[in-house]
Design a protein around this motif. Structure first.
Motif, PDB file in Angstrom:
ATOM      1  N   ILE A 125     -46.825  28.612  57.735  1.00 36.93           N
ATOM      2  CA  ILE A 125     -45.387  28.586  57.401  1.00 36.93           C
ATOM      3  C   ILE A 125     -44.844  27.171  57.559  1.00 36.93           C
ATOM      4  O   ILE A 125     -44.078  26.691  56.711  1.00 36.93           O
ATOM      5  CB  ILE A 125     -44.609  29.615  58.257  1.00 36.93           C
ATOM      6  N   LYS A 126     -45.253  26.474  58.612  1.00 36.61           N
ATOM      7  CA  LYS A 126     -44.799  25.082  58.801  1.00 36.61           C
ATOM      8  C   LYS A 126     -45.229  24.211  57.612  1.00 36.61           C
ATOM      9  O   LYS A 126     -44.449  23.405  57.091  1.00 36.61           O
ATOM     10  CB  LYS A 126     -45.400  24.472  60.087  1.00 36.61           C
ATOM     11  N   THR A 127     -46.485  24.384  57.214  1.00 33.12           N
ATOM     12  CA  THR A 127     -46.987  23.599  56.066  1.00 33.12           C
ATOM     13  C   THR A 127     -46.184  23.938  54.808  1.00 33.12           C
ATOM     14  O   THR A 127     -45.776  23.052  54.047  1.00 33.12           O
ATOM     15  CB  THR A 127     -48.491  23.896  55.830  1.00 33.12           C
ATOM     16  N   ALA A 128     -45.949  25.246  54.618  1.00 33.08           N
ATOM     17  CA  ALA A 128     -45.204  25.681  53.426  1.00 33.08           C
ATOM     18  C   ALA A 128     -43.770  25.142  53.464  1.00 33.08           C
ATOM     19  O   ALA A 128     -43.227  24.697  52.434  1.00 33.08           O
ATOM     20  CB  ALA A 128     -45.207  27.209  53.345  1.00 33.08           C
ATOM     21  N   GLU A 129     -43.159  25.163  54.654  1.00 27.46           N
ATOM     22  CA  GLU A 129     -41.774  24.642  54.767  1.00 27.46           C
ATOM     23  C   GLU A 129     -41.747  23.144  54.478  1.00 27.46           C
ATOM     24  O   GLU A 129     -40.807  22.640  53.865  1.00 27.46           O
ATOM     25  CB  GLU A 129     -41.245  24.861  56.192  1.00 27.46           C
ATOM     26  N   ASN A 130     -42.760  22.450  54.956  1.00 24.94           N
ATOM     27  CA  ASN A 130     -42.855  21.016  54.699  1.00 24.94           C
ATOM     28  C   ASN A 130     -42.861  20.756  53.177  1.00 24.94           C
ATOM     29  O   ASN A 130     -42.080  19.946  52.658  1.00 24.94           O
ATOM     30  CB  ASN A 130     -44.131  20.488  55.378  1.00 24.94           C
ATOM     31  N   ILE A 131     -43.709  21.505  52.472  1.00 27.16           N
ATOM     32  CA  ILE A 131     -43.790  21.333  51.012  1.00 27.16           C
ATOM     33  C   ILE A 131     -42.467  21.749  50.361  1.00 27.16           C
ATOM     34  O   ILE A 131     -41.950  21.067  49.472  1.00 27.16           O
ATOM     35  CB  ILE A 131     -44.958  22.167  50.439  1.00 27.16           C
ATOM     36  N   ALA A 132     -41.890  22.862  50.836  1.00 17.33           N
ATOM     37  CA  ALA A 132     -40.661  23.394  50.236  1.00 17.33           C
ATOM     38  C   ALA A 132     -39.463  22.471  50.460  1.00 17.33           C
ATOM     39  O   ALA A 132     -38.448  22.577  49.765  1.00 17.33           O
ATOM     40  CB  ALA A 132     -40.364  24.783  50.785  1.00 17.33           C
TER      41      ALA A 132
END
Ligand code: CAA
Length: 293
Positions: A226-233
């Motif tokens: 989720i952290k990685t996805a939030e970073n990309i988002a």
């Protein structure tokens, strides 16, 4: 199990959409909660901008039957249309990410049926998704499960993950990209060994081979995904899509053609507001506020 009215409507929508070759009948926004039979969908992240899709047939180790792929196709289509969503995570449940195509569904299939129906063609929705996708591989990723993970842009593995292409043990071969994507990622020798023996590799072996980009303790995998996805988002969705397209082109073409393509995409970023905003924010020592324009 009886289908709820919503589930019935959605599965009918999917069938009609398949018939006319479009998924345009679906809702504009990502449906969360109980709208699916074989997956669960949640919005995650402080800004609710991450779609988290759980493959949810744990009793069958999330074996990929037609229903799960249909649900996944609809959820991905919805996530792509939902302007809030900047990245998508696909994960498993129970002991598996996915233990492959459903062998019970395939057992009595004939060559003629495979040809006529274009068996497995529709699995490609994951590879075709224009938004960034992360496979958070929590357990077995075998056969079609490993292939599904490889259709995603990033593979994050738990220390309990196992990857493999065991189709040879069933008297068949990978049929959703395994011989092609695995070979491009891990090279010929390891791909041959996995495809010809059907043996599994561990999360750390997958990491060493470049199949997974990170390995996390099992209980931390989803948080990290989720952290990685939030970073990309948090980046410009427009520029993220262009970057994804450019990296994927590396798999489809020669180096010279790929470099040319990259240069065109790079120039094209200069036609966007977000490129100007990103550079101006850097020069003025402030956070960029991307508008996806
Ligand atoms: N299809 C259908 N059912 C499956 C399945 C699959 N791919 N994998 C597991 N299951 C089911 C089992 O039949 C079992 O169900 P029942 O309780 O109803 O018998 C349940 O999931 C639990 O599985 P096991 O009892 O076998 O669990 P285990 O811990 O002993 O073994 C495993 C785990 C090593 C993953 C083993 O289940 C296994 O080898 N599964 C098959 C893996 C495989 O061959 N995948 C490739 C499929 S072909 C393919 O994917 C083609 C393609 O390229 C698209």
């Amino acid at each position: 199990m009886a289908l709820s009215a919503t589930k019935l409507l959605r599965s009918n929508l999917f069938s009609s959409a398949k018939l006319v070759g479009t998924l345009s009948l679906h809702s504009k926004y990502l449906n969360t909660g109980d709208s699916y039979n074989f997956i669960k969908v949640e919005k995650k992240g402080a800004k609710n901008n991450v779609a988290l899709i759980y493959l949810n047939r744990p009793d069958a180790l999330n074996a990929l039957n037609d229903g799960i792929i249909s649900d996944l196709t609809i959820a991905l289509d919805d996530a792509q249309k939902d302007d809030d969503i900047g990245a998508i995570i696909i994960t498993g449940s129970g002991r598996a990410f996915a233990a492959g195509a459903d062998i019970k569904e395939m057992e009595n299939k004939t060559f003629q049926e495979c040809m006529k129906s274009g068996f497995l063609d529709h699995w490609n929705s994951v590879a075709k998704c224009t938004k960034p996708t992360i496979a958070a591989v929590n357990g077995f990723a075998l056969g079609g499960g490993c292939e599904l993970a490889m259709m995603c842009d990033i593979i994050l593995a738990s220390d309990k993950a196992k990857f493999g292409q065991p189709e040879i043990k069933l008297g068949t071969i990978p049929g959703a990209g395994g011989t092609q994507r695995l070979t491009r990622v891990v090279g010929k020798s390891l791909a041959m060994e996995m495809v010809l023996t059907g043996d599994h590799i561990s999360a750390n072996e997958a990491l060493a081979a470049g199949l997974a980009s990170k390995v996390y303790p099992a209980d931390d995998l989803l948080n990290k995904a989720i952290k990685t996805a939030e970073n990309i988002a948090s980046k410009s969705k427009l520029i993220v899509a262009m970057a994804k397209d450019a990296v994927n082109t590396a798999y489809e073409t020669t180096l010279a053609e790929g470099i040319k393509f990259e240069k065109k995409i790079f120039y094209a970023t200069f036609a966007t507001d977000d490129r100007k905003e990103g550079m101006t924010a850097f020069v003025n020592k402030r956070e960029a506020e991307f508008k996806d324009q």
